[in-house]
Every structure is written in C-alpha cells, then in structure tokens.
Design a protein around this motif. Structure first.
Motif, PDB file in Angstrom:
ATOM      1  N   GLY A  76       0.784  -1.362   0.065  1.00 23.81           N
ATOM      2  CA  GLY A  76      -0.127   0.124  -0.030  1.00 23.81           C
ATOM      3  C   GLY A  76       0.762   1.247   0.080  1.00 23.81           C
ATOM      4  N   VAL A  77       2.220   1.088  -0.018  1.00 28.47           N
ATOM      5  CA  VAL A  77       3.116   2.469  -0.058  1.00 28.47           C
ATOM      6  C   VAL A  77       2.582   3.378  -1.325  1.00 28.47           C
ATOM      7  CG1 VAL A  77       5.106   1.592  -1.311  1.00 28.47           C
ATOM      8  CG2 VAL A  77       5.330   3.237   0.339  1.00 28.47           C
ATOM      9  N   GLY A  78       2.730   4.649  -1.207  1.00 31.13           N
ATOM     10  CA  GLY A  78       2.352   5.365  -2.550  1.00 31.13           C
ATOM     11  C   GLY A  78       3.407   6.779  -2.465  1.00 31.13           C
ATOM     12  N   PHE A  79       3.283   7.333  -3.655  1.00 30.15           N
ATOM     13  CA  PHE A  79       3.872   8.725  -3.751  1.00 30.15           C
ATOM     14  C   PHE A  79       3.178   9.653  -3.027  1.00 30.15           C
ATOM     15  CE2 PHE A  79       4.593  12.515  -6.035  1.00 30.15           C
ATOM     16  CZ  PHE A  79       6.145  12.967  -5.720  1.00 30.15           C
ATOM     17  N   ALA A 160       6.078   8.191   3.407  1.00 29.21           N
ATOM     18  CA  ALA A 160       6.684   9.483   3.715  1.00 29.21           C
ATOM     19  C   ALA A 160       8.265   9.477   3.258  1.00 29.21           C
ATOM     20  CB  ALA A 160       6.639  10.144   4.875  1.00 29.21           C
ATOM     21  N   LEU A 161       8.930   8.321   4.000  1.00 29.42           N
ATOM     22  CA  LEU A 161      10.350   8.406   3.660  1.00 29.42           C
ATOM     23  C   LEU A 161      10.672   7.860   2.208  1.00 29.42           C
ATOM     24  CD1 LEU A 161      11.669   6.764   7.151  1.00 29.42           C
ATOM     25  CD2 LEU A 161      11.752   9.065   6.573  1.00 29.42           C
ATOM     26  N   SER A 162       9.732   7.076   1.690  1.00 31.35           N
ATOM     27  CA  SER A 162       9.942   6.669   0.396  1.00 31.35           C
ATOM     28  C   SER A 162       9.949   7.790  -0.749  1.00 31.35           C
ATOM     29  CB  SER A 162       9.199   5.461  -0.107  1.00 31.35           C
ATOM     30  OG  SER A 162       9.445   4.455   0.708  1.00 31.35           O
ATOM     31  N   THR A 163       8.956   8.685  -0.289  1.00 36.60           N
ATOM     32  CA  THR A 163       8.541   9.590  -1.205  1.00 36.60           C
ATOM     33  C   THR A 163      10.111  10.745  -1.208  1.00 36.60           C
ATOM     34  OG1 THR A 163       6.241   9.462  -0.917  1.00 36.60           O
ATOM     35  CG2 THR A 163       7.201  11.789  -1.622  1.00 36.60           C
ATOM     36  N   THR A 196       3.354   5.288  11.936  1.00 35.74           N
ATOM     37  CA  THR A 196       3.145   6.734  11.626  1.00 35.74           C
ATOM     38  C   THR A 196       3.797   7.716  12.353  1.00 35.74           C
ATOM     39  OG1 THR A 196       1.069   6.673  12.991  1.00 35.74           O
ATOM     40  CG2 THR A 196       0.847   5.896  10.737  1.00 35.74           C
ATOM     41  N   GLY A 197       3.739   9.066  11.544  1.00 34.38           N
ATOM     42  CA  GLY A 197       4.507  10.289  12.085  1.00 34.38           C
ATOM     43  C   GLY A 197       4.410  11.208  11.416  1.00 34.38           C
ATOM     44  N   SER A 198       5.288  12.270  11.237  1.00 29.65           N
ATOM     45  CA  SER A 198       5.175  13.368  10.682  1.00 29.65           C
ATOM     46  C   SER A 198       5.534  12.920   9.345  1.00 29.65           C
ATOM     47  CB  SER A 198       6.441  14.375  11.247  1.00 29.65           C
ATOM     48  OG  SER A 198       7.499  13.964  10.592  1.00 29.65           O
ATOM     49  N   TRP A 199       5.148  14.147   8.368  1.00 28.36           N
ATOM     50  CA  TRP A 199       5.429  14.271   7.109  1.00 28.36           C
ATOM     51  C   TRP A 199       6.872  13.689   6.539  1.00 28.36           C
ATOM     52  CZ3 TRP A 199       9.127  17.453   5.083  1.00 28.36           C
ATOM     53  CH2 TRP A 199       9.696  18.528   5.713  1.00 28.36           C
ATOM     54  N   ALA A 200       7.750  14.030   7.769  1.00 24.91           N
ATOM     55  CA  ALA A 200       9.312  13.852   7.316  1.00 24.91           C
ATOM     56  C   ALA A 200       9.892  12.591   7.914  1.00 24.91           C
ATOM     57  CB  ALA A 200       9.989  14.929   7.729  1.00 24.91           C
ATOM     58  N   GLY A 201       8.936  11.751   8.668  1.00 19.10           N
ATOM     59  CA  GLY A 201       9.267  10.550   9.216  1.00 19.10           C
ATOM     60  C   GLY A 201       9.688  10.480  10.709  1.00 19.10           C
TER      61      GLY A 201
END
Length: 384
Positions: A76-79, A160-163, A196-201
């Motif tokens: 389910g990971v996504g950009f 988030a980290l992958s993005t 889960t966490g912040s937009w920056a991991g």
C-alpha cells in the motif's frame, strides 16, 4: 547521537513547532496531514516512484531486510506529493523567536504540562532516577514535540520516507532513514500500519527519526517492544531520557539563565536569539545537550524555558516590544481573547497571529460593517 538527527531537525525545526499554529489554531506540522496548500497527504500514481521503490526493495534485501518484512512494509505504499511540498516550502513556516517562544511556552502548554507531571509523576520520578534527567525537561521535550502526545502524526512513515528519498533533494539521508525504519519493522517493535508520524518521518510522542530510534529507544515497560507510538507514553519518555542522558546531560545543572546586559558570569556564554531586542541568555553545558536532540536555537531555548515554567520558575523579564501593528504580546493575547468572547474564534490566546486570528478579525469587521482588512490594530483592540 548520530549527526543525522541534528541535520534533519535543524532543517525542519521551523515547521515542527513554529508552523504548528496559525493564530494559532493550525495543527503542529509534525502531526498534520495537510500541506501548506491544503493538499491532503493522499498517495497519487507515479511510475517513476514505483520504479524507485522496486530498486529500494532490492537494496533493502542487500542490507539484510527479509522479504517478508519488505512485503509488509511496502504494501500500500504510495507517492505523497504533499510530503514533497512540505519539504520544499519550509521557509514559509519560519516564525520569529518571540512567536516561537509564545507557542512553546504558551499558557495552555504550561497548564497541560503541569497536569502531565502530576498524571505521570511515578513514571517521571523513575526516569529521573534512572537516567539523571529532570522530569520537567523530559516533559518539556514531550510538550514541544507533540503537545504531550496529542499530535504524534498520522502520515505513513514508509510512504513519507520513500517519497522524500525518491524526490532526491536529500535522497541519501532519507533512504538511510527508510532502511532504519525497515529494521524497526523487522525487529517487531511496531507493525507497518501503526508506524505513522510526521510528513518527514519523525515518530511518536517525542518525534524520533528512525536512526535515532535504533540508537536510543528503550523498552521501559518490559514488554519486549520499544513502543513510542502507543497512547501510553512510557517507552517514548524513557527513550527521550535515555537519549539526553547518553548525550551528556548533567543533572542539577541549568540549561541557561536570562541575564541583563552582555556579560556572562563566567560559567557560560551569551546568546541573543532576538538580537538586541528581547531577552538575553547565558547558556551552559546542558544547552548543548539539548542541541543534540535538535540544534536549532529556538528549539533549545523553547524546551529550556518550558521546562523552567513547568518547574515553577517565572516568565521571562525582557520584553520584545510592539510588533509592526503597535501591539505587544499582551495586546495580541487580549485581542484574541476579545475576538473569541465576541463569538469569533481566534484560537488559543497565545499572542501568535495567523490564519485563524486574521479570519476572526475579518469576520468581526464584517459583522460591524467595517472595512474588511483582517488587520490587527490598537483601535480594534479598544473596540473589543
């Protein structure tokens, strides 16, 4: 601690707290699921990202991550374009030192923090005894990072980290964080859907990035998992205490003191976060230790001052003077309280003016048949 956390948090400190309010009711960025443009953190199709993920999976295998872990992690990971937008537009969130401090040590944050010191008194005493870090300091980090666990972040960390790694601006750094996150999943401390966490991991009650988690997180509850995501803050607060302890915290010593003039006592050095206008501080060894957690000056003083207020020490003596509208911090707080009393919600009365306060001003002006400018003023304060 690894240099990576200092690099990372110095880069996002302006958004971790300073953007958390917009007069000030916007949520902390470290927990917000909305970008500055209002775009939700929703994954969108991206063929380039998909190809990058395929390569990242192979690199993860080469680092010893099992296929089972990889499959669970990337299901389910996504950009997330909202994450990229956040990363590229951090400068718009920069607050003045006065505003930052008003948020970090707001009346509400002090009140809640004192309640948390009572609620978790037994745990915090244990942590203070074991790690030699004062309970008020642990609580202050908690308060600044997530408003005492209220805003831990709900963005999927792997996405988030992958993005961010794919986006490439700091690709090497974020891929390193991604690999560390996969190691956390492989160890079984948390499931992929709960990571889960912040937009920056940054994750959990005190916003650990994955590499710092691997280095410092502890299982204080003794259940076999270092769970910083749980509603129970035990492991998160213990991990923060361990982090500061191993970074050299000296119990019983001050982080800093407000001083008058420019001459230190000889025990520390002088810092002027607001230049020649505003408070001046003499800072000591523990100031540098807080800088190991996040080396942004505003953050260090914000945590230090909040810890002082939680311990019953007084507010700062120095004044910042009036703003461009001729309003002092006390005036701005009174303006927000007046708007809210009049039925126009201006958010928490912390004196930090932003979207919610400006919207309340406009609504008030409209209701009175005044020119709708959204501009605060002495005259408006007098009317309220």
């Amino acid at each position: 601690m690894p240099l990576s956390r200092r690099f990372f948090l110095a880069g996002v400190s302006a958004v971790s707290l300073a953007a958390c309010r917009s007069g000030a009711a916007d949520r902390m960025v470290t927990s917000s699921t909305r970008s500055s443009a209002g775009t939700t953190m929703r994954a969108v199709p991206n063929a380039g990202f998909d190809a990058w993920v395929a390569g990242a999976k192979e690199r993860a295998k080469a680092r010893g991550i099992s296929s089972a872990t990889i499959n669970r992690a990337f299901r389910g990971v996504g950009f997330l374009p909202g994450v990229v937008e956040r990363d590229r537009n951090q400068t718009e969130f920069v607050r003045s030192f006065e505003d930052y401090l008003a948020i970090a040590a707001s009346d509400a944050r002090i009140e809640i923090g004192r309640a948390m010191l009572q609620k978790h008194a037994a745990l915090l005493r244990q942590l203070e005894a074991k790690y030699g870090v004062e309970k008020e300091v642990i609580a202050a980090v908690w308060g600044v990072e997530s408003r005492y666990g209220e805003r831990r972040g709900d963005v999927p960390v792997i996405s988030a980290l992958s993005t961010l790694a794919y986006d490439g601006r700091r690709g090497k750094f974020f891929e390193g964080q991604l690999m560390a996150a996969l190691k956390i999943l492989q160890r079984g401390d948390v499931s992929a859907d709960r990571m889960t966490g912040s937009w920056a991991g940054a994750m959990g009650h005190t916003q650990f990035i994955p590499t710092s988690y691997l280095a410092y997180a502890v299982d204080f509850r003794g259940d076999g998992k270092r769970d910083i995501w749980s509603d129970d803050p035990t492991d998160a607060l213990a991990s923060t205490a361990a982090y500061l302890s191993r970074s050299g915290w000296k119990r019983g010593q001050r982080w800093g003191d407000e001083i008058t003039g420019n001459s230190p006592s000889g025990r520390g050095r002088v810092v002027k976060p607001a230049g020649d206008s505003g408070p001046v501080f003499e800072v000591y060894h523990n100031y540098s230790v807080l800088g190991r957690y996040n080396n942004a000056q505003k953050y260090i003083i914000g945590v230090g001052h909040l810890s002082d207020r939680l311990a019953g020490r007084p507010a700062l003596r120095a004044s910042f003077g009036p703003d461009e509208h001729g309003l002092t911090l006390a005036d701005r707080k009174a303006l927000q309280r007046g708007l809210t009393r009049a039925g126009f919600d201006a958010g928490e009365a912390d004196g930090v003016l932003g979207k919610k306060t400006f919207a309340a001003i406009e609504a008030f002006q409209r209701s009175r048949g005044l020119p709708v400018t959204g501009t605060p003023s002495k005259a408006l304060l007098a009317m309220l």
